[in-house]
Motif scaffolding. Structure first.
Motif, mmCIF file in Angstrom:
data_model
loop_
_atom_site.group_PDB
_atom_site.id
_atom_site.type_symbol
_atom_site.label_atom_id
_atom_site.label_comp_id
_atom_site.label_asym_id
_atom_site.label_seq_id
_atom_site.Cartn_x
_atom_site.Cartn_y
_atom_site.Cartn_z
ATOM 1 N N GLN A 1 -14.458 6.141 -3.548
ATOM 2 C CA GLN A 1 -14.522 4.851 -3.203
ATOM 3 C C GLN A 1 -15.249 3.831 -4.033
ATOM 4 N N GLU B 1 -15.596 -2.800 -4.924
ATOM 5 C CA GLU B 1 -14.756 -3.610 -4.738
ATOM 6 C C GLU B 1 -13.405 -3.485 -5.240
ATOM 7 N N PRO B 2 -12.458 -4.172 -5.256
ATOM 8 C CA PRO B 2 -10.973 -3.723 -5.700
ATOM 9 C C PRO B 2 -10.780 -3.244 -6.940
ATOM 10 N N LYS C 1 -9.815 2.045 -3.233
ATOM 11 C CA LYS C 1 -9.908 3.664 -3.308
ATOM 12 C C LYS C 1 -9.206 4.143 -4.611
ATOM 13 N N ASP D 1 -8.050 -1.950 -2.218
ATOM 14 C CA ASP D 1 -8.956 -1.377 -0.973
ATOM 15 C C ASP D 1 -9.887 -0.733 -1.709
ATOM 16 N N GLY E 1 0.837 -1.162 -0.109
ATOM 17 C CA GLY E 1 -0.128 -0.120 0.000
ATOM 18 C C GLY E 1 0.942 1.336 -0.048
ATOM 19 N N HIS F 1 -3.477 4.228 1.484
ATOM 20 C CA HIS F 1 -3.994 2.940 0.854
ATOM 21 C C HIS F 1 -3.779 1.848 1.882
ATOM 22 N N GLU F 2 -4.655 0.903 2.036
ATOM 23 C CA GLU F 2 -4.522 -0.095 3.012
ATOM 24 C C GLU F 2 -4.070 -1.386 2.612
ATOM 25 N N ASP F 3 -4.051 -1.390 1.364
ATOM 26 C CA ASP F 3 -3.654 -2.802 0.709
ATOM 27 C C ASP F 3 -2.789 -2.375 -0.892
ATOM 28 N N SER F 4 -2.705 -3.455 -1.486
ATOM 29 C CA SER F 4 -1.870 -3.186 -2.680
ATOM 30 C C SER F 4 -2.369 -2.243 -3.601
#
Length: 298
Positions: free
Chosen positions: A222, A225-226, A206, A204, A163, A182-185
């Motif tokens: 937002q 989904e990814p 975003k 995430d 992230g 970011h909270e994920d890849s």
């Protein structure tokens, strides 16, 4: 508008891109080949071979019909699109080459490596020599997933599996910004050619819009989904996103608001590309279809 099915690859097609003139389309596949198609009639004019494993991404030279592609086998390849001649092989990464691009003037190639590599490299396309290698703190410490190059050719934005987002000056090797949000890849990153803005998109869900002067967050779009892909409009301050929910969305960078939504895919969108004139978006999805949407249609 006519449509054509482009048949020939023997595994998933993971990357598509038009040349600068809009006359040719390149497709990259996990079958380890790149195919070049004539847009006017859908004819395959060349199959580009060389990589020993699946193609991860591809792009065109900004001023000529030269194709660059990165592979899971740790290499990059550069070909003349019309003849299929291999012009250069770039070796040096110690992991999959997950993203890459020519600088806007076409004089350098920038690439990033994924797991077990975690580096950025700058190359001389004429000689194949690596002229810059960046890795470790304060750069990324996990595998890199994406990059975008500023219009001045001096600054790049990169995203990684953890992230993290970094902005780096490749002229002096300085990391000039670390963007947290970011909270994920992070799956896509780039700069606006119209405004002092950058954008990143991730697992995430975003799409984050950043001010490139202060490196502060300007807005968050937002998704349910990814996000899998992001594509930039060349004529307007707009960005398109592809999502696991099968929807392609068009966003206004100035307001962080969705201005268009294109539905039709039954499964996840895996790649999107905007036509050079900005009138259409082409998407490919896990439902084994590609769709062309008119951006300006009401």
């Amino acid at each position: 508008m006519s449509t054509a099915e482009l048949s020939g690859h023997t595994d998933s097609v993971v990357a598509v891109a038009f040349n600068a003139a809009g006359s040719l389309l390149a497709t990259g596949s996990l079958d380890s080949t790149v195919r070049v198609w004539r847009v006017s009639d859908g004819t395959c004019v060349q199959t580009l071979e060389g990589p020993g494993d699946g193609v991860e991404w591809l792009c065109w030279h900004p001023k000529g019909d030269v194709v660059l592609a990165g592979s899971e086998d740790f290499t990059m390849w550069m070909w003349l699109a019309q003849s299929g001649q291999c012009m250069q092989v770039f070796s040096g990464h110690s992991g999959p080459v997950t993203a890459g691009a020519f600088t806007p003037d076409g004089k350098h190639v920038v690439s990033v490596g994924g797991e077990n590599d975690c580096s950025l490299r700058v190359w001389n396309p004429k000689t194949g020599d690596c002229t810059l290698h960046l890795s470790g703190h304060p750069f990324h410490e996990e595998g890199l997933t994406c990059l975008g190059i500023h219009g001045d050719g001096h600054v790049v934005i990169t995203g990684a599996q953890d992230g993290s987002v970094r902005v780096t000056n490749i002229q002096n090797s300085r990391v000039v910004g670390s963007l947290v949000g970011h909270e994920d890849s992070v799956e896509a990153a780039g700069f606006s050619s119209h405004l002092g803005l950058a954008a990143t998109a991730g697992i995430d869900g975003k799409l984050i819009i950043w001010d490139t002067g202060s490196f502060s967050e300007r807005g968050v779009c937002q998704h349910p989904e990814p996000i899998t892909r992001m594509a930039w409009h060349k004529q307007q301050p707009l960005v398109a996103t592809g999502c696991l929910d099968g929807v392609v969305r068009l966003w206004d960078l100035r307001t962080a608001q969705s201005v268009k939504r294109f539905s039709g895919h039954a499964e996840a969108v895996q790649d999107i590309v905007l036509s050079p004139d900005g009138s259409m978006v082409l998407s490919g999805a896990d439902d084994a279809t590609a769709r062309v949407f008119q951006i300006n249609s009401e």
